[in-house]
Design a protein around this motif. Structure first.
Motif, PDB file in Angstrom:
ATOM      1  N   MET A  27      10.401 106.249 100.839  1.00  0.00           N
ATOM      2  CA  MET A  27       9.639 106.379  99.601  1.00  0.00           C
ATOM      3  C   MET A  27       9.177 105.021  99.105  1.00  0.00           C
ATOM      4  N   GLY A  28       8.123 105.064  98.333  1.00  0.00           N
ATOM      5  CA  GLY A  28       7.613 103.840  97.745  1.00  0.00           C
ATOM      6  C   GLY A  28       8.500 103.379  96.608  1.00  0.00           C
ATOM      7  N   SER A  29       8.302 102.144  96.182  1.00  0.00           N
ATOM      8  CA  SER A  29       9.144 101.582  95.124  1.00  0.00           C
ATOM      9  C   SER A  29       8.947 102.315  93.793  1.00  0.00           C
ATOM     10  N   ASP A  30       7.743 102.808  93.534  1.00  0.00           N
ATOM     11  CA  ASP A  30       7.500 103.568  92.303  1.00  0.00           C
ATOM     12  C   ASP A  30       8.304 104.860  92.297  1.00  0.00           C
ATOM     13  N   ASP A  31       8.323 105.538  93.452  1.00  0.00           N
ATOM     14  CA  ASP A  31       9.073 106.795  93.537  1.00  0.00           C
ATOM     15  C   ASP A  31      10.567 106.549  93.397  1.00  0.00           C
ATOM     16  N   LYS A  32      11.035 105.466  94.021  1.00  0.00           N
ATOM     17  CA  LYS A  32      12.455 105.133  93.914  1.00  0.00           C
ATOM     18  C   LYS A  32      12.818 104.803  92.464  1.00  0.00           C
ATOM     19  N   ALA A  33      11.953 104.076  91.792  1.00  0.00           N
ATOM     20  CA  ALA A  33      12.201 103.731  90.388  1.00  0.00           C
ATOM     21  C   ALA A  33      12.236 104.991  89.529  1.00  0.00           C
ATOM     22  N   LEU A  34      11.329 105.921  89.829  1.00  0.00           N
ATOM     23  CA  LEU A  34      11.303 107.179  89.092  1.00  0.00           C
ATOM     24  C   LEU A  34      12.590 107.969  89.317  1.00  0.00           C
ATOM     25  N   LEU A  35      13.042 108.008  90.567  1.00  0.00           N
ATOM     26  CA  LEU A  35      14.298 108.707  90.858  1.00  0.00           C
ATOM     27  C   LEU A  35      15.478 108.022  90.182  1.00  0.00           C
ATOM     28  N   GLN A  36      15.492 106.713  90.164  1.00  0.00           N
ATOM     29  CA  GLN A  36      16.574 105.987  89.493  1.00  0.00           C
ATOM     30  C   GLN A  36      16.551 106.268  87.994  1.00  0.00           C
ATOM     31  N   LYS A  37      15.360 106.293  87.430  1.00  0.00           N
ATOM     32  CA  LYS A  37      15.247 106.588  85.999  1.00  0.00           C
ATOM     33  C   LYS A  37      15.705 108.021  85.724  1.00  0.00           C
ATOM     34  N   THR A  38      15.355 108.945  86.609  1.00  0.00           N
ATOM     35  CA  THR A  38      15.786 110.338  86.458  1.00  0.00           C
ATOM     36  C   THR A  38      17.307 110.434  86.521  1.00  0.00           C
ATOM     37  N   ALA A  39      17.908 109.714  87.466  1.00  0.00           N
ATOM     38  CA  ALA A  39      19.370 109.709  87.580  1.00  0.00           C
ATOM     39  C   ALA A  39      19.999 109.122  86.329  1.00  0.00           C
ATOM     40  N   SER A  40      19.417 108.061  85.825  1.00  0.00           N
ATOM     41  CA  SER A  40      19.924 107.436  84.611  1.00  0.00           C
ATOM     42  C   SER A  40      19.810 108.387  83.415  1.00  0.00           C
ATOM     43  N   ASN A  41      18.664 109.049  83.318  1.00  0.00           N
ATOM     44  CA  ASN A  41      18.471 110.012  82.229  1.00  0.00           C
ATOM     45  C   ASN A  41      19.441 111.185  82.349  1.00  0.00           C
ATOM     46  N   SER A  42      19.703 111.623  83.577  1.00  0.00           N
ATOM     47  CA  SER A  42      20.648 112.725  83.791  1.00  0.00           C
ATOM     48  C   SER A  42      22.047 112.322  83.351  1.00  0.00           C
ATOM     49  N   GLU A  43      22.439 111.113  83.679  1.00  0.00           N
ATOM     50  CA  GLU A  43      23.758 110.628  83.268  1.00  0.00           C
ATOM     51  C   GLU A  43      23.836 110.523  81.745  1.00  0.00           C
ATOM     52  N   ALA A  44      22.765 110.032  81.129  1.00  0.00           N
ATOM     53  CA  ALA A  44      22.743 109.921  79.664  1.00  0.00           C
ATOM     54  C   ALA A  44      22.814 111.312  79.027  1.00  0.00           C
ATOM     55  N   ALA A  45      22.107 112.271  79.619  1.00  0.00           N
ATOM     56  CA  ALA A  45      22.145 113.640  79.095  1.00  0.00           C
ATOM     57  C   ALA A  45      23.548 114.222  79.216  1.00  0.00           C
ATOM     58  N   LEU A  46      24.227 113.912  80.318  1.00  0.00           N
ATOM     59  CA  LEU A  46      25.594 114.394  80.508  1.00  0.00           C
ATOM     60  C   LEU A  46      26.527 113.799  79.454  1.00  0.00           C
ATOM     61  N   VAL A  47      26.358 112.516  79.163  1.00  0.00           N
ATOM     62  CA  VAL A  47      27.172 111.862  78.128  1.00  0.00           C
ATOM     63  C   VAL A  47      26.918 112.524  76.778  1.00  0.00           C
ATOM     64  N   GLU A  48      25.657 112.786  76.467  1.00  0.00           N
ATOM     65  CA  GLU A  48      25.323 113.446  75.200  1.00  0.00           C
ATOM     66  C   GLU A  48      25.901 114.864  75.150  1.00  0.00           C
ATOM     67  N   ALA A  49      25.871 115.557  76.280  1.00  0.00           N
ATOM     68  CA  ALA A  49      26.442 116.904  76.321  1.00  0.00           C
ATOM     69  C   ALA A  49      27.945 116.859  76.060  1.00  0.00           C
ATOM     70  N   ARG A  50      28.598 115.859  76.602  1.00  0.00           N
ATOM     71  CA  ARG A  50      30.042 115.713  76.350  1.00  0.00           C
ATOM     72  C   ARG A  50      30.312 115.422  74.876  1.00  0.00           C
ATOM     73  N   LYS A  51      29.488 114.575  74.283  1.00  0.00           N
ATOM     74  CA  LYS A  51      29.651 114.278  72.850  1.00  0.00           C
ATOM     75  C   LYS A  51      29.441 115.548  72.022  1.00  0.00           C
ATOM     76  N   ALA A  52      28.411 116.305  72.384  1.00  0.00           N
ATOM     77  CA  ALA A  52      28.139 117.548  71.653  1.00  0.00           C
ATOM     78  C   ALA A  52      29.292 118.521  71.810  1.00  0.00           C
ATOM     79  N   SER A  53      29.868 118.565  72.994  1.00  0.00           N
ATOM     80  CA  SER A  53      31.016 119.441  73.234  1.00  0.00           C
ATOM     81  C   SER A  53      32.206 119.008  72.383  1.00  0.00           C
ATOM     82  N   ASP A  54      32.433 117.702  72.305  1.00  0.00           N
ATOM     83  CA  ASP A  54      33.519 117.183  71.472  1.00  0.00           C
ATOM     84  C   ASP A  54      33.282 117.520  70.002  1.00  0.00           C
ATOM     85  N   ASN A  55      32.036 117.331  69.563  1.00  0.00           N
ATOM     86  CA  ASN A  55      31.700 117.647  68.170  1.00  0.00           C
ATOM     87  C   ASN A  55      31.886 119.137  67.892  1.00  0.00           C
TER      88      ASN A  55
END
Length: 101
Positions: A27-55
């Motif tokens: 893949m090109g560097s743009d696609d890799k960056a997009l996938l990395q950003k998607t992975a980062s966003n997924s991890e952030a969403a998981l953290v937020e979901a855990r916080k919401a679950s705790d709340n």
């Protein structure tokens, strides 16, 4: 059992972009960056979901405590009502005795 499926699903959401990133070396560097950003966003969403679950768990505990307090208030009110009835009956008896004399 459903909790395990939810955890597995959350893990799949987080790991899917990472796996795709490793599998797509061509893949090109743009696609890799997009996938990395998607992975980062997924991890952030998981953290937020855990916080919401705790709340949510904290809110449930607070609601249960409020329910227990409400139940205690109801019992106190019922006891006060019973006391008032007893006092009223005692007064009625004394009044009737006074009327007979």
């Amino acid at each position: 059992m459903s909790t395990n499926f939810r955890r597995l699903g959350k893990l799949a959401v987080v790991l899917a972009p990472v796996v795709l990133l490793g599998a797509c070396e061509s893949m090109g560097s743009d696609d890799k960056a997009l996938l990395q950003k998607t992975a980062s966003n997924s991890e952030a969403a998981l953290v937020e979901a855990r916080k919401a679950s705790d709340n949510s768990a904290q809110a449930l505990a607070a609601a249960r405590q409020a329910q227990a307090t409400s139940q205690q208030a109801l019992q106190a009110a019922q006891a006060a009502q019973a006391d008032a009835r007893a006092a009223n009956e005692k007064f009625d008896r004394a009044f009737r005795r006074g009327m007979r004399k």
